[in-house]
Scaffold this motif. Structure first.
Motif, mmCIF file in Angstrom:
data_model
loop_
_atom_site.group_PDB
_atom_site.id
_atom_site.type_symbol
_atom_site.label_atom_id
_atom_site.label_comp_id
_atom_site.label_asym_id
_atom_site.label_seq_id
_atom_site.Cartn_x
_atom_site.Cartn_y
_atom_site.Cartn_z
ATOM 1 N N GLY A 105 46.822 48.630 45.039
ATOM 2 C CA GLY A 105 46.107 48.328 46.281
ATOM 3 C C GLY A 105 46.150 46.864 46.681
ATOM 4 N N LEU A 106 46.669 46.003 45.813
ATOM 5 C CA LEU A 106 46.717 44.574 46.131
ATOM 6 C C LEU A 106 47.539 44.274 47.372
ATOM 7 N N SER A 107 48.584 45.063 47.623
ATOM 8 C CA SER A 107 49.437 44.809 48.790
ATOM 9 C C SER A 107 48.667 45.006 50.094
ATOM 10 N N GLU A 108 47.552 45.741 50.053
ATOM 11 C CA GLU A 108 46.697 45.882 51.230
ATOM 12 C C GLU A 108 45.502 44.952 51.168
ATOM 13 N N SER A 109 44.879 44.847 49.972
ATOM 14 C CA SER A 109 43.661 44.037 49.870
ATOM 15 C C SER A 109 43.934 42.554 50.111
ATOM 16 N N MET A 110 45.162 42.106 49.904
ATOM 17 C CA MET A 110 45.484 40.698 50.133
ATOM 18 C C MET A 110 45.300 40.308 51.603
ATOM 19 N N ASN B 157 42.769 41.577 53.441
ATOM 20 C CA ASN B 157 41.365 41.831 53.773
ATOM 21 C C ASN B 157 40.783 40.624 54.501
ATOM 22 N N GLU B 158 39.865 40.883 55.434
ATOM 23 C CA GLU B 158 39.288 39.793 56.214
ATOM 24 C C GLU B 158 38.260 38.985 55.432
ATOM 25 N N HIS B 159 37.802 39.488 54.282
ATOM 26 C CA HIS B 159 36.754 38.818 53.517
ATOM 27 C C HIS B 159 37.361 37.949 52.424
ATOM 28 N N LEU B 160 36.972 36.672 52.410
ATOM 29 C CA LEU B 160 37.583 35.692 51.513
ATOM 30 C C LEU B 160 37.495 36.067 50.028
ATOM 31 N N PRO B 161 36.368 36.568 49.502
ATOM 32 C CA PRO B 161 36.365 36.893 48.070
ATOM 33 C C PRO B 161 37.395 37.968 47.704
ATOM 34 N N VAL B 162 37.655 38.900 48.599
ATOM 35 C CA VAL B 162 38.663 39.940 48.343
ATOM 36 C C VAL B 162 40.049 39.292 48.330
ATOM 37 N N GLN B 163 40.294 38.357 49.250
ATOM 38 C CA GLN B 163 41.570 37.639 49.277
ATOM 39 C C GLN B 163 41.765 36.829 47.997
ATOM 40 N N ILE B 164 40.703 36.149 47.548
ATOM 41 C CA ILE B 164 40.788 35.311 46.347
ATOM 42 C C ILE B 164 41.112 36.178 45.136
ATOM 43 N N LEU B 165 40.388 37.298 44.978
ATOM 44 C CA LEU B 165 40.646 38.187 43.843
ATOM 45 C C LEU B 165 42.060 38.761 43.925
ATOM 46 N N SER B 166 42.499 39.122 45.112
ATOM 47 C CA SER B 166 43.861 39.639 45.283
ATOM 48 C C SER B 166 44.882 38.587 44.870
ATOM 49 N N TRP B 167 44.675 37.346 45.289
ATOM 50 C CA TRP B 167 45.591 36.259 44.938
ATOM 51 C C TRP B 167 45.664 36.102 43.415
ATOM 52 N N ARG B 168 44.478 36.082 42.771
ATOM 53 C CA ARG B 168 44.437 35.904 41.315
ATOM 54 C C ARG B 168 45.178 37.019 40.584
ATOM 55 N N MET B 169 44.979 38.243 41.024
ATOM 56 C CA MET B 169 45.620 39.364 40.323
ATOM 57 C C MET B 169 47.119 39.405 40.610
ATOM 58 N N LEU B 170 47.521 39.063 41.837
ATOM 59 C CA LEU B 170 48.955 38.976 42.132
ATOM 60 C C LEU B 170 49.608 37.896 41.273
ATOM 61 N N ALA B 171 48.909 36.774 41.091
ATOM 62 C CA ALA B 171 49.432 35.700 40.240
ATOM 63 C C ALA B 171 49.515 36.165 38.789
ATOM 64 N N ARG B 172 48.501 36.860 38.325
ATOM 65 C CA ARG B 172 48.500 37.339 36.942
ATOM 66 C C ARG B 172 49.628 38.336 36.708
ATOM 67 N N LEU B 173 49.869 39.179 37.698
ATOM 68 C CA LEU B 173 50.923 40.192 37.588
ATOM 69 C C LEU B 173 52.303 39.636 37.961
ATOM 70 N N LYS B 174 52.324 38.362 38.340
ATOM 71 C CA LYS B 174 53.570 37.681 38.713
ATOM 72 C C LYS B 174 54.283 38.364 39.880
#
Length: 191
Positions: A65-70, A72-89
């Motif tokens: 779901g990260l490809s959609e949640s990234m 999201n209009e809400h900043l905390p969702v964007q931040i978490l998406s960024w972190r997990m995308l970075a972790r998953l490379k």
């Protein structure tokens, strides 16, 4: 149900803001923040929260779901998406994301997305937030101090810490006017 949880359910339509599942939802506050709030928390499926807190259990399929949640209009969702995308490379998706300078600093606060130097020792607190020399931390547990006649109490502030450069699990700080070594798993970074 807390007021914040209710507001997050209203914001998300009672689904996980990352995966879209409707059950087993919990509030997750993004480090370094610790207090639940709409500005710093997301509604997330408990299995995803567990994977965030225990990276060794990561299952890449759970994060589709990260490809959609990234977006999201809400900043905390964007931040978490960024972190997990970075972790998953997932650099292809990361390259598409835009975060302003302040948001990117928050996203990188846990050390996600940093270039990995296999020889570099990174000190992290109990929440996974990267520690630096000079930071202030708070003890999250009473600690018996070996070779001393006192116990370092939970909630005690330790200012101007020094990192032990050959051990990522140790910091040095002063408690009750004594310099002691503290395991990083028992501290939480303060602002």
């Amino acid at each position: 149900m807390s007021v914040i949880e209710k507001k997050l359910k209203d914001r998300s339509g009672s689904v996980c803001e990352i995966s879209g599942v409707e059950h087993d939802l919990v509030v997750y506050t993004l480090p370094p923040h610790t207090a639940e709030s709409l500005e710093h928390s997301v509604l997330i499926a408990k299995p995803l929260r567990d994977q965030i807190e225990h990276p060794e259990t990561m299952n890449e399929n759970d994060w589709r779901g990260l490809s959609e949640s990234m977006w999201n209009e809400h900043l905390p969702v964007q931040i978490l998406s960024w972190r997990m995308l970075a972790r998953l490379k997932k650099n292809d998706l990361l390259d598409m994301m835009y975060l302003d300078e302040e948001a990117l600093e928050w996203a990188k606060a846990t050390g996600e997305g940093e270039e990995e130097d296999e020889n570099k020792i990174v000190h992290k607190d109990s929440n996974g937030v990267v520690l630096q020399d000079g930071d202030s931390v708070v003890l999250i547990k009473d600690l018996d101090v070996k070779g001393a006649t006192f116990t370092a109490k939970r909630g005690a502030a330790v200012h101007n810490i020094k990192l032990v450069w050959d051990d990522a699990n140790l910091i040095e700080g002063r408690v009750e006017n004594q310099s002691i070594y503290i395991l990083t798993q028992y501290v939480k970074k303060t602002k």
